[in-house]
Structures are given as structure tokens and as C-alpha cells.
Design a protein around this motif. Sequence first.
Motif, short mmCIF file in Angstrom:
data_model
loop_
_atom_site.label_atom_id
_atom_site.label_comp_id
_atom_site.label_asym_id
_atom_site.label_seq_id
_atom_site.Cartn_x
_atom_site.Cartn_y
_atom_site.Cartn_z
N ILE A 123 0.84 -1.20 0.00
CA ILE A 123 0.00 0.00 0.00
C ILE A 123 0.87 1.25 0.00
CG2 ILE A 123 -1.65 1.37 1.37
CD1 ILE A 123 -2.93 -1.38 2.15
N TYR A 124 1.91 1.27 0.85
CA TYR A 124 2.84 2.41 0.84
C TYR A 124 3.49 2.55 -0.53
CZ TYR A 124 2.77 2.53 6.01
OH TYR A 124 2.41 2.63 7.33
N SER A 125 3.85 1.44 -1.12
CA SER A 125 4.47 1.46 -2.45
C SER A 125 3.51 1.99 -3.50
CB SER A 125 4.96 0.07 -2.83
OG SER A 125 6.03 -0.32 -2.01
N ALA A 126 2.25 1.61 -3.42
CA ALA A 126 1.25 2.10 -4.37
C ALA A 126 1.07 3.61 -4.25
CB ALA A 126 -0.08 1.38 -4.15
N LEU A 154 -8.16 12.36 -12.23
CA LEU A 154 -7.11 11.54 -12.84
C LEU A 154 -6.22 10.92 -11.76
CD1 LEU A 154 -6.10 13.80 -15.86
CD2 LEU A 154 -7.31 11.61 -15.98
N PHE A 155 -5.87 11.71 -10.75
CA PHE A 155 -5.02 11.22 -9.66
C PHE A 155 -5.72 10.09 -8.90
CE2 PHE A 155 -3.49 11.10 -5.32
CZ PHE A 155 -2.11 11.06 -5.49
N ILE A 156 -7.00 10.29 -8.59
CA ILE A 156 -7.74 9.28 -7.82
C ILE A 156 -7.87 7.98 -8.62
CG2 ILE A 156 -10.03 8.69 -6.90
CD1 ILE A 156 -10.21 11.67 -6.00
N VAL A 157 -8.16 8.08 -9.90
CA VAL A 157 -8.28 6.87 -10.72
C VAL A 157 -6.93 6.16 -10.80
CG1 VAL A 157 -8.76 6.00 -13.05
CG2 VAL A 157 -10.27 7.70 -12.02
N ARG A 158 -5.84 6.92 -10.95
CA ARG A 158 -4.51 6.31 -10.97
C ARG A 158 -4.24 5.61 -9.64
NH1 ARG A 158 1.05 8.80 -13.12
NH2 ARG A 158 -0.36 8.99 -14.87
N LEU A 159 -4.52 6.26 -8.54
CA LEU A 159 -4.28 5.65 -7.23
C LEU A 159 -5.06 4.35 -7.08
CD1 LEU A 159 -3.10 5.67 -4.36
CD2 LEU A 159 -5.03 7.13 -3.68
N LEU A 163 -3.37 0.78 -6.59
CA LEU A 163 -3.73 -0.01 -5.41
C LEU A 163 -4.26 -1.38 -5.82
CD1 LEU A 163 -5.41 2.67 -3.12
CD2 LEU A 163 -3.38 1.32 -2.55
N PHE A 164 -5.09 -1.42 -6.86
CA PHE A 164 -5.65 -2.70 -7.29
C PHE A 164 -4.57 -3.61 -7.85
CE2 PHE A 164 -7.51 -5.50 -10.52
CZ PHE A 164 -8.34 -6.24 -9.70
N PHE A 168 -3.14 -5.04 -4.36
CA PHE A 168 -4.07 -6.17 -4.20
C PHE A 168 -3.67 -7.38 -5.05
CE2 PHE A 168 -8.07 -8.36 -5.43
CZ PHE A 168 -8.43 -8.82 -4.17
N VAL A 169 -3.49 -7.19 -6.35
CA VAL A 169 -3.16 -8.32 -7.22
C VAL A 169 -1.78 -8.89 -6.88
CG1 VAL A 169 -2.74 -9.05 -9.61
CG2 VAL A 169 -4.71 -7.59 -9.09
N VAL A 170 -0.81 -8.02 -6.65
CA VAL A 170 0.53 -8.50 -6.29
C VAL A 170 0.46 -9.26 -4.96
CG1 VAL A 170 2.87 -7.80 -5.58
CG2 VAL A 170 1.84 -6.83 -7.64
N HIS A 171 -0.31 -8.76 -4.01
CA HIS A 171 -0.47 -9.45 -2.72
C HIS A 171 -1.07 -10.85 -2.93
CE1 HIS A 171 -0.77 -9.74 1.61
NE2 HIS A 171 -2.03 -10.07 1.51
N LEU A 172 -2.09 -10.94 -3.78
CA LEU A 172 -2.69 -12.25 -4.09
C LEU A 172 -1.67 -13.19 -4.74
CD1 LEU A 172 -6.25 -11.38 -5.46
CD2 LEU A 172 -5.67 -12.39 -3.25
N ILE A 173 -0.92 -12.68 -5.68
CA ILE A 173 0.11 -13.49 -6.34
C ILE A 173 1.14 -13.97 -5.32
CG2 ILE A 173 2.02 -13.46 -8.01
CD1 ILE A 173 0.24 -11.51 -9.69
N MET A 174 1.53 -13.11 -4.41
CA MET A 174 2.50 -13.49 -3.38
C MET A 174 1.93 -14.56 -2.45
SD MET A 174 5.32 -12.12 -4.11
CE MET A 174 6.15 -12.74 -2.66
N LYS A 175 0.65 -14.46 -2.13
CA LYS A 175 0.01 -15.49 -1.29
C LYS A 175 0.03 -16.84 -2.01
CE LYS A 175 -1.20 -13.34 2.43
NZ LYS A 175 -0.47 -13.62 3.64
N LEU A 176 -0.29 -16.84 -3.29
CA LEU A 176 -0.24 -18.08 -4.08
C LEU A 176 1.19 -18.63 -4.14
CD1 LEU A 176 -2.61 -17.13 -7.03
CD2 LEU A 176 -3.07 -18.78 -5.20
#
Length: 188
Positions: A123-126, A154-159, A163-164, A168-176
Motif C-alpha cells: 500500500i505504501y508502495s502504491a 485523474l489522480f484518484i483513478v490512478r491511485l 492499489l488494485f 491487491f493483485v501482487v499481494h494475491l500473487i505473493m500469497k499463491l
Amino acid sequence: MKEKWTLSDVVLLAFLAFLFGVVFMGAGFLYSVLSTALTPFGLSPFANEILFGLWTMAAPMTGMLIRKKGSSTLGELLAALAEMLYGSYFGPGVLISGFFQGFGTELGFIVTKYRRYDGVTLIYSAIGTTVVSFIYEFFKFGYGELGLGMIVSLFIVRLLSVLFFGAFVVHLIMKLYERAQKLAVVKS
């Protein structure tokens, strides 16, 4: 965390760069389609922001797998190089973008002093990726000419995109990945 890079670290880094170069090329194709679809509504700048997280996934994935200072920056930069060498129509400019995206991600690991490799760090990285890359692209794309509401949107959509995909996706991949490692240990 060991500071010295091993041969397996370098091989993994090269593999991730190759893999994410392909992902980035796919994101470029999606960008063209989405940008074209949004243009009649005057919303084409959102194509970049919606897909932005896809272009930043190499950095957090590399940082999580290769727990070395600078691995996020290097991973994103090399993935951008792979994208460029594959023939990205964005050209050599992807290297500059890759540097800023990777450095923004690196800031998340710096905040945790390279001691945490979890969802909080992602999250900090995002957040770091979003802020650093948005500042760079604010000037690159001339966002200063846009109204404040559009810039904030634009900033909010990028964030949300970063984050997604980057958290989120990287976290899921790491869990797998962690589950697969545990299964491999149990079976051996």
C-alpha cells in the motif's frame, strides 16, 4: 535482508523483466482500445489512469521477491526496457516512466526500512508510485492545463488502479507463491 545479489536474484530479475515486458505490451494494446473508446466522451486521459497499475506491477513484484535495496526500481526499469525492445509504440520514453514508477514503489520499502514484505508495504508502495509518477506525468502530459476537478479525478483513478494491480493483485500473487512454496516443502 542480505545486501549482496546472487546469481539466482539476477536470473529472477531477468525473468520478471521479460514477463512484465509482455504484460506492459498487452497493457499498451488495451490502452489504445480504451483511449479510442473514451475519446468521443472527452475522457481519453482516463485510459492511461485506469490501466496505470498494470504498468507498475513489475516494481512491487520484484521488491517482494528480491528483497534487496533498489530491486523495485531496477525491476520496473528493466521491465520497461523489455517493453521497449519488444517494440512498444511508446518508445524509449518508457524507460523514464519505468524509473519514476520503480522509484515510487521503492519508497514504500524505504518507509518500512526494508523490514516488512506484506500488504502494508504494498500500500505504501502504491501511494509512492502514484505520487511520484503523477508528478512526472503532470509535466509530461501538461495536466496543468486541465481543470482542478479533472486533475484530482485523474489522480484518484490512478491511485485506485495502482492499489488494485500493484497492491491487491501482487499481494494475491505473493500469497499463491507462498502456498506453492509450502506445498513444495511438504512434498519433498
